[in-house]
Design an enzyme around this catalytic site. Structure first.
Site, PDB file in Angstrom:
ATOM      1  N   GLY A 236      17.210   9.498  52.856  1.00  0.00           N
ATOM      2  CA  GLY A 236      18.194   9.584  53.936  1.00  0.00           C
ATOM      3  C   GLY A 236      18.107  10.858  54.762  1.00  0.00           C
ATOM      4  O   GLY A 236      19.011  11.160  55.537  1.00  0.00           O
TER       5      GLY A 236
ATOM      6  N   ASN B 248      17.142  -1.597  50.372  1.00  0.00           N
ATOM      7  CA  ASN B 248      18.316  -1.179  49.600  1.00  0.00           C
ATOM      8  C   ASN B 248      19.447  -0.934  50.592  1.00  0.00           C
ATOM      9  O   ASN B 248      19.433   0.051  51.318  1.00  0.00           O
ATOM     10  CB  ASN B 248      17.978   0.105  48.817  1.00  0.00           C
ATOM     11  CG  ASN B 248      19.193   0.688  48.117  1.00  0.00           C
ATOM     12  OD1 ASN B 248      20.233   0.040  48.000  1.00  0.00           O
ATOM     13  ND2 ASN B 248      19.063   1.922  47.644  1.00  0.00           N
TER      14      ASN B 248
ATOM     15  N   GLU C   4      21.337   8.170  43.697  1.00  0.00           N
ATOM     16  CA  GLU C   4      22.748   8.202  44.096  1.00  0.00           C
ATOM     17  C   GLU C   4      23.642   7.775  42.936  1.00  0.00           C
ATOM     18  O   GLU C   4      24.826   8.123  42.913  1.00  0.00           O
ATOM     19  CB  GLU C   4      22.955   7.328  45.351  1.00  0.00           C
ATOM     20  CG  GLU C   4      22.372   8.020  46.579  1.00  0.00           C
ATOM     21  CD  GLU C   4      21.991   7.095  47.727  1.00  0.00           C
ATOM     22  OE1 GLU C   4      22.381   5.916  47.726  1.00  0.00           O
ATOM     23  OE2 GLU C   4      21.285   7.572  48.644  1.00  0.00           O
TER      24      GLU C   4
ATOM     25  N   LYS D 171      22.522  -0.298  49.979  1.00  0.00           N
ATOM     26  CA  LYS D 171      23.554   0.665  49.524  1.00  0.00           C
ATOM     27  C   LYS D 171      24.945   0.107  49.841  1.00  0.00           C
ATOM     28  O   LYS D 171      25.160  -1.093  49.718  1.00  0.00           O
ATOM     29  CB  LYS D 171      23.298   2.033  50.164  1.00  0.00           C
ATOM     30  CG  LYS D 171      21.847   2.492  49.985  1.00  0.00           C
ATOM     31  CD  LYS D 171      21.615   3.914  50.355  1.00  0.00           C
ATOM     32  CE  LYS D 171      20.151   4.244  50.141  1.00  0.00           C
ATOM     33  NZ  LYS D 171      19.845   5.664  50.303  1.00  0.00           N
TER      34      LYS D 171
ATOM     35  N   SER E  40      13.113   7.820  53.262  1.00  0.00           N
ATOM     36  CA  SER E  40      12.859   7.928  54.697  1.00  0.00           C
ATOM     37  C   SER E  40      11.638   7.126  55.159  1.00  0.00           C
ATOM     38  O   SER E  40      10.868   7.575  56.008  1.00  0.00           O
ATOM     39  CB  SER E  40      12.742   9.403  55.121  1.00  0.00           C
ATOM     40  OG  SER E  40      13.979  10.065  54.919  1.00  0.00           O
TER      41      SER E  40
ATOM     42  N   GLU F   5      11.144   8.016  44.351  1.00  0.00           N
ATOM     43  CA  GLU F   5      11.978   8.406  45.483  1.00  0.00           C
ATOM     44  C   GLU F   5      12.393   9.870  45.332  1.00  0.00           C
ATOM     45  O   GLU F   5      13.408  10.174  44.673  1.00  0.00           O
ATOM     46  CB  GLU F   5      13.244   7.549  45.535  1.00  0.00           C
ATOM     47  CG  GLU F   5      12.993   6.081  45.729  1.00  0.00           C
ATOM     48  CD  GLU F   5      14.212   5.391  46.319  1.00  0.00           C
ATOM     49  OE1 GLU F   5      14.105   4.871  47.425  1.00  0.00           O
ATOM     50  OE2 GLU F   5      15.268   5.415  45.686  1.00  0.00           O
TER      51      GLU F   5
ATOM     52  N   HIS G 266      18.907   4.685  40.483  1.00  0.00           N
ATOM     53  CA  HIS G 266      18.829   5.292  41.819  1.00  0.00           C
ATOM     54  C   HIS G 266      19.483   6.679  41.758  1.00  0.00           C
ATOM     55  O   HIS G 266      20.499   6.868  41.090  1.00  0.00           O
ATOM     56  CB  HIS G 266      19.536   4.402  42.856  1.00  0.00           C
ATOM     57  CG  HIS G 266      19.234   4.824  44.259  1.00  0.00           C
ATOM     58  ND1 HIS G 266      19.838   5.921  44.828  1.00  0.00           N
ATOM     59  CD2 HIS G 266      18.376   4.331  45.180  1.00  0.00           C
ATOM     60  CE1 HIS G 266      19.345   6.070  46.061  1.00  0.00           C
ATOM     61  NE2 HIS G 266      18.455   5.122  46.289  1.00  0.00           N
TER      62      HIS G 266
HETATM   63  P1  PGA Z   1      16.245   5.869  52.892  1.00  0.00           P
HETATM   64  O1  PGA Z   1      16.798   5.444  51.420  1.00  0.00           O
HETATM   65  O2  PGA Z   1      15.121   4.937  53.232  1.00  0.00           O
HETATM   66  O3  PGA Z   1      17.443   5.679  53.801  1.00  0.00           O
HETATM   67  O4  PGA Z   1      15.801   7.282  52.792  1.00  0.00           O
HETATM   68  C1  PGA Z   1      15.916   5.019  50.426  1.00  0.00           C
HETATM   69  C2  PGA Z   1      16.664   4.751  49.144  1.00  0.00           C
HETATM   70  O5  PGA Z   1      17.614   5.480  48.837  1.00  0.00           O
HETATM   71  O6  PGA Z   1      16.339   3.815  48.396  1.00  0.00           O
END
Ligand code: PGA
Length: 255
Positions: free
Chosen positions: A174, A15, A100, A17, A213, A168, A98
């Site tokens: 993150g 992903n 976010e 982003k 992560s 997630e 997601h």
């Molecule tokens: P990350 O993000 O691996 O940077 O923690 C995962 C995601 O948001 O899909």
């Protein structure tokens, strides 16, 4: 632990982003090469919409997808992209829900359910993202939150192979702090039971991914966890040097 079925081929998704411009095409090429070396693994990249078409033209072994869609096919929604638009630009799947998007744009369970149906209508497969806040986890409500998110979004008629669910936990995204193997296994067992109860036998074919992560250091452990069919990777998917080893581990983990 249920046996891995053919429809649950291990899935590794990057992903990106809001990262990546045209100069990232060599990265897509390198990820494609890594995917070609591991035919047991399905590899996918959710790129920014600006890269969909060029990514689709660059990749052969990697599926290209969108990070979000609007629930309507067209209309007065400035700044939004519909399912037919992203499909037209080369997307074969999209991420939906997601955190976010859920948090940043105040998306409700009903909004997410409408997007899932829109994706289905326009031939996109779906990676439905679910996950609890740290507050919910500390209050012992993580399983209930995640179950509710799935129940609200998964259409009862869904084919299991068409939809994947990415667990997630928001506090792991993150942050460099992934969930423990025990927590991942427990939540994925909840998800598998929820899929069975909503979809019957089709529920067996839904792939369950972990995200939050994931790095080349922890990927093998996560991918070897019972009930885990793949990973959704943010930061570590931006460079082929960190993403390619995760693809290779995915192949090893299910041997
Ligand atoms: P990350 O993000 O691996 O940077 O923690 C995962 C995601 O948001 O899909």
């Amino acid at each position: 632990m249920p046996a891995q079925t053919e429809s649950r081929r291990t899935l590794v998704v990057g992903n990106w982003k809001m990262n990546g411009m045209l100069d990232a095409l060599p990265t897509i090429g390198a990820v494609d090469e890594a995917a070609r070396l591991e035919p047991k693994v399905e590899v996918a990249l959710a790129v920014p919409a600006t890269l969909l078409l060029v990514a689709w033209r660059t990749a052969c072994a990697v599926r290209i997808g969108a990070q979000d869609i609007h629930a309507s096919p067209a209309g007065p929604f400035t700044g939004c992209l519909s399912a037919p638009m992203v499909a037209d630009a080369g997307a074969s799947f999209c991420l939906i829900g997601h955190s976010e998007c859920r948090l940043g744009r105040s998306e409700t369970d009903a909004d997410i359910a409408a997007k899932v149906l829109a994706a289905e209508r326009h031939g996109l497969s779906v990676i439905l993202c679910v996950g609890e806040t740290l507050e919910a986890r500390e209050a012992g409500k993580a399983a209930a939150v995640v179950r509710r998110q799935v129940e609200a979004a998964l259409p009862a008629h869904a084919r299991g192979s068409w939809i994947s669910i990415a667990y997630e936990p928001i506090w792991a995204i993150g942050t460099g702090r992934s969930a423990t193997q025990q927590d991942i296994q427990a939540m994925h067992a909840v998800l598998r039971r929820t899929c069975w109860s909503l979809l019957g036998a089709e529920g067996e074919h839904v792939r369950l991914l972990y995200g939050g992560s994931v790095t080349q250091e922890n990927a093998l452990m996560i991918l070897a966890t019972p009930y885990v069919d793949g990973v959704l990777v943010g930061g570590a998917s931006l460079k082929a040097d960190s993403f390619a080893p995760i693809i290779a581990y995915a192949s090893q983990a299910k041997d």
